[in-house]
Design an enzyme around this catalytic site. Structure first.
Site, PDB file in Angstrom:
ATOM      1  N   ASP A  55     -12.823  56.770  12.949  1.00 15.10           N
ATOM      2  CA  ASP A  55     -14.058  57.165  12.283  1.00 15.10           C
ATOM      3  C   ASP A  55     -13.789  57.813  10.933  1.00 15.10           C
ATOM      4  O   ASP A  55     -14.585  57.655   9.992  1.00 15.10           O
ATOM      5  CB  ASP A  55     -14.850  58.125  13.176  1.00 15.10           C
ATOM      6  CG  ASP A  55     -15.695  57.387  14.207  1.00 15.10           C
ATOM      7  OD1 ASP A  55     -15.882  56.163  14.057  1.00 15.10           O
ATOM      8  OD2 ASP A  55     -16.165  58.035  15.169  1.00 15.10           O
ATOM      9  N   GLY A  56     -12.684  58.559  10.798  1.00 18.87           N
ATOM     10  CA  GLY A  56     -12.357  59.160   9.507  1.00 18.87           C
ATOM     11  C   GLY A  56     -12.122  58.104   8.439  1.00 18.87           C
ATOM     12  O   GLY A  56     -12.569  58.242   7.292  1.00 18.87           O
ATOM     13  N   GLU A 130     -22.913  64.175   8.277  1.00 21.76           N
ATOM     14  CA  GLU A 130     -23.459  65.528   8.212  1.00 21.76           C
ATOM     15  C   GLU A 130     -22.970  66.280   6.986  1.00 21.76           C
ATOM     16  O   GLU A 130     -21.910  65.982   6.426  1.00 21.76           O
ATOM     17  CB  GLU A 130     -23.098  66.337   9.464  1.00 21.76           C
ATOM     18  CG  GLU A 130     -21.678  66.846   9.535  1.00 21.76           C
ATOM     19  CD  GLU A 130     -20.666  65.828   9.985  1.00 21.76           C
ATOM     20  OE1 GLU A 130     -19.615  65.705   9.300  1.00 21.76           O
ATOM     21  OE2 GLU A 130     -20.895  65.137  10.992  1.00 21.76           O
ATOM     22  N   ARG A 140     -15.138  87.184   9.492  1.00 20.75           N
ATOM     23  CA  ARG A 140     -16.534  87.608   9.485  1.00 20.75           C
ATOM     24  C   ARG A 140     -17.464  86.413   9.621  1.00 20.75           C
ATOM     25  O   ARG A 140     -17.177  85.318   9.135  1.00 20.75           O
ATOM     26  CB  ARG A 140     -16.870  88.362   8.194  1.00 20.75           C
ATOM     27  CG  ARG A 140     -16.165  89.697   8.050  1.00 20.75           C
ATOM     28  CD  ARG A 140     -16.564  90.390   6.767  1.00 20.75           C
ATOM     29  NE  ARG A 140     -18.012  90.660   6.728  1.00 20.75           N
ATOM     30  CZ  ARG A 140     -18.622  91.172   5.664  1.00 20.75           C
ATOM     31  NH1 ARG A 140     -17.934  91.455   4.572  1.00 20.75           N
ATOM     32  NH2 ARG A 140     -19.925  91.401   5.695  1.00 20.75           N
ATOM     33  N   ALA A 171     -21.515  63.130  16.227  1.00 19.70           N
ATOM     34  CA  ALA A 171     -20.273  63.630  15.631  1.00 19.70           C
ATOM     35  C   ALA A 171     -20.231  65.153  15.732  1.00 19.70           C
ATOM     36  O   ALA A 171     -20.295  65.710  16.820  1.00 19.70           O
ATOM     37  CB  ALA A 171     -20.167  63.135  14.182  1.00 19.70           C
ATOM     38  N   TYR A 172     -20.128  65.844  14.610  1.00 19.22           N
ATOM     39  CA  TYR A 172     -20.002  67.299  14.602  1.00 19.22           C
ATOM     40  C   TYR A 172     -21.213  67.955  15.274  1.00 19.22           C
ATOM     41  O   TYR A 172     -21.074  68.901  16.071  1.00 19.22           O
ATOM     42  CB  TYR A 172     -19.873  67.763  13.148  1.00 19.22           C
ATOM     43  CG  TYR A 172     -19.381  69.184  12.946  1.00 19.22           C
ATOM     44  CD1 TYR A 172     -19.093  70.029  14.013  1.00 19.22           C
ATOM     45  CD2 TYR A 172     -19.194  69.668  11.659  1.00 19.22           C
ATOM     46  CE1 TYR A 172     -18.629  71.318  13.801  1.00 19.22           C
ATOM     47  CE2 TYR A 172     -18.728  70.959  11.442  1.00 19.22           C
ATOM     48  CZ  TYR A 172     -18.460  71.777  12.512  1.00 19.22           C
ATOM     49  OH  TYR A 172     -18.015  73.052  12.296  1.00 19.22           O
ATOM     50  N   PHE A 174     -23.070  66.910  17.638  1.00 18.15           N
ATOM     51  CA  PHE A 174     -22.953  66.766  19.091  1.00 18.15           C
ATOM     52  C   PHE A 174     -22.025  67.827  19.663  1.00 18.15           C
ATOM     53  O   PHE A 174     -22.303  68.433  20.699  1.00 18.15           O
ATOM     54  CB  PHE A 174     -22.439  65.358  19.409  1.00 18.15           C
ATOM     55  CG  PHE A 174     -22.234  65.077  20.867  1.00 18.15           C
ATOM     56  CD1 PHE A 174     -23.285  64.683  21.669  1.00 18.15           C
ATOM     57  CD2 PHE A 174     -20.975  65.212  21.442  1.00 18.15           C
ATOM     58  CE1 PHE A 174     -23.094  64.419  23.021  1.00 18.15           C
ATOM     59  CE2 PHE A 174     -20.769  64.952  22.780  1.00 18.15           C
ATOM     60  CZ  PHE A 174     -21.842  64.561  23.577  1.00 18.15           C
TER      61      PHE A 174
END
Length: 286
Positions: A55-56, A130, A140, A171-172, A174
């Site tokens: 996918d990348g 995304e 922090r 992806a992210y 999910f």
């Protein structure tokens, strides 16, 4: 490397001209190809972009596909490979279908992203999956205010926020607990990352909405990632706006299999015992 050589050899033998990014052509030792620099117009006037990888790699290919409006066909050599149309073992069939031009083209919604500071535009980008606003260090949390269509929604102390397309929902977003959205659904997603708040649910809004994330001035700066590939630092007080992209990415499709079957196969979902249809229609991997 064997897969790349197979694709190039068979396409060339069929009389097709094959372009390959110059650096990769040299590294792979490919012959009978036209090396081109890795610029946005690398695929200009091409008929199809074939991407062999995970996918990348497909997200990298999408940069060239979007720039030229060229359909992209992915062959998965990675793990999940949600963006790919075929697997490694299908490679010979893929090449045959490309040669015979037996594929359909669908468009996937993208995201346009802009960053403002004190009302001034300081950065523009785009994403297929995304755009994520994340803290720059572990020490922090980020203090953010999120906004939908010009109205404030909530303040979150969190590790970040993911703004995703339907394509990026698996992806992210999910991984952060967001919903799975079918590709034909037009929508925008906003999913908080580890928010320390009572109201921190994933949101699904209209494709015409504008999502905004403001990094509060008293918090450390963050970082913006687009598809995990393109990044820019966010100073305190930065405002990030995400809206539906003007330019879609076009995908070449060899099969019209239901997205449900893709989910079952990619995530190896248990469906044994299903009695809802014909015996020959049980999804692959069941």
């Amino acid at each position: 490397m064997r897969s790349a050589h197979l694709v190039v050899e068979r396409l060339s033998r069929a009389g097709m001209t094959v372009r390959v990014l110059a650096e990769e052509a040299a590294e792979l030792g490919l012959e009978n190809v036209h090396p081109v620099p890795a610029t946005p117009d690398a695929a200009d006037r091409c008929e199809l972009i074939v991407v062999v990888g995970g996918d990348g790699t497909l997200l990298r290919g999408a940069e060239f596909a979007r720039a030229g409006g060229i359909p992209m066909l992915g062959v998965n050599l990675g793990h999940v490979g949600f963006l790919a149309e075929a697997e490694r073992e299908d490679l010979n069939e893929v090449v045959d279908r490309v040669i015979e031009r037996q594929y359909e083209v669908e468009e996937r919604m993208t995201l346009d992203v802009c960053v403002q500071q004190n009302g001034d535009l300081i950065h523009e980008n785009w994403a297929l999956n995304e755009a994520s606003v994340e803290k720059a260090s572990r020490q922090r949390m980020l203090e953010l205010v999120v906004e939908i269509d010009g109205r404030p929604l909530s303040r979150w102390g969190c590790d970040g926020v993911v703004c995703a397309s339907p394509t990026g929902s698996t992806a992210y977003a999910f991984s952060c607990g967001g919903p799975v959205v079918w590709p034909e659904v037009e929508a925008l997603l906003m999913v908080p990352i580890s928010a320390h708040a009572l109201f921190s649910r994933a949101l699904v809004v209209s494709p015409d909405s504008v999502l905004a994330v403001e990094v509060l001035p008293e918090t450390p700066g963050g970082v913006l990632w687009c598809d995990g590939r393109r990044t820019v630092e966010l100073p305190p007080g930065a405002r990030i706006e995400v809206r539906r992209g003007k330019q879609p990415v076009r995908f070449a499709r060899l099969h019209r299999a239901p997205f449900t079957d893709r989910l079952v196969a990619k995530f190896a979902l248990p469906v044994r015992g299903w009695r809802g249809g014909r015996a020959d229609s049980v999804p692959e991997g069941s």
